[in-house]
Every structure is written in C-alpha cells, then in structure tokens.
Scaffold this active site. Structure first.
Site: not given
Ligand code: RB5
Length: 160
Positions: A64
C-alpha cells in the site's frame, strides 16, 4: 506459491514486483487490485491473509502507500503474522524472529530495487526456532482466548 496484493497506492509497485517474482520462477497468485482506481486496503489485505491462513499459498506480499494499513488489516486474520518492512535487516528479522508469512511494503517509502532486495532476504531467511517460538505462542494464545469469548458470546445470545 505466493500471493500478492495492493491497494491503488501500491498498484504500480505490485505490478513490477509480480513480474519480477515470476521471472524468478515463482508461481504468483495476484489478488488485485487490478487498476489504479481507489480501493480500500482491507478489501485486499483480508482475502490475501485468508489464502495464507488456509494454506492455499505459502506466503504473501502486500503493498500500500506505507505498508502499515496492509499489515494492521492482515494481522486481524487468526494465525497471520504480517510485518511492515522497510529494510533488508527487517526483512530477515521478519522471518528469523517473527516467522512472518506476509511482508507489507510501502510504495511511497520503499523504492523498487529495495523492495526486491527485501523480498529476496525474506524468502531466503529461515525461522530460528527457539525463544521466538515461545513468544509467538503467547500471541497465538491471545487469539485463542478471544475466539473462546466470541464463541461464548454467541452461545449466550442464542440462549436468550
Ligand atoms: C490509502 O488510502 C492509504 O491509506 C494506504 O495506501 C496505506 O498507506 C495505509 O496504510
């Protein structure tokens, strides 16, 4: 076989890592996301953690923006140890000490080359059974305790 997954912020890195893993001869099960459209990271992290839990795959890589959301979500699945990793040192510890079946990468904090080195180190390392096993068992005991109270709550609510 490994699973891989990302949200939209990890999508580009996940695509590159999938290709790199396959070029290393690994079988990769990609559980999405499949475009840069926004998606909530738990909607990817939980199914990936579940296929690891069910042993359909041997482990997984989640990506993420930071690696944090994926790790927090994946760790809610019983038996899962998901580690957010930003260095080769942490990648090795994630396996040798934490026996993490899932590593979580932040596309905004870990560049591609480092991500490949992290995965390589995690794949190469082995769990050092010893003191660590006892500590991980204490974490599993918490899961069992809460599973028991959840079952009890279900029984009590059925009773009336
Ligand atoms: C995206 O919304 C973001 O919250 C995700 O990519 C991550 O970094 C969360 O920990």
């Amino acid at each position: 076989m490994l699973a891989i997954g990302s949200d939209h912020r990890g999508f580009a890195l996940k695509e590159r890592l999938r290709g790199w893993l396959r070029s290393r001869g690994l079988v990769i099960c990609d559980l999405g996301t499949f475009s840069a459209e926004p998606v909530d990271y738990p909607d990817i992290a939980i199914p990936v953690a579940e296929v690891v839990h069910d042993r359909f795959v041997d482990g997984a890589v989640l990506v993420c923006g930071t690696g944090l959301g994926m790790a927090i979500a994946a760790n809610k699945v019983p038996g899962i140890f998901a580690a957010p990793v930003t260095s080769v040192r942490l990648a090795e510890a994630a396996r040798t000490s934490s026996n993490a079946q899932i590593i979580c990468l932040g596309a905004e904090v870990v560049p591609y080359e480092l991500a490949t080195q992290i995965i390589e180190a995690w794949l190469r390392a082995e769990f050092r059974n010893g003191d660590s096993a006892r500590k991980l068992d204490k974490i599993r005991a918490v899961e069992r305790r809460y599973a028991h109270t959840a079952a009890l709550r279900g029984t009590l609510s059925q009773a009336g």
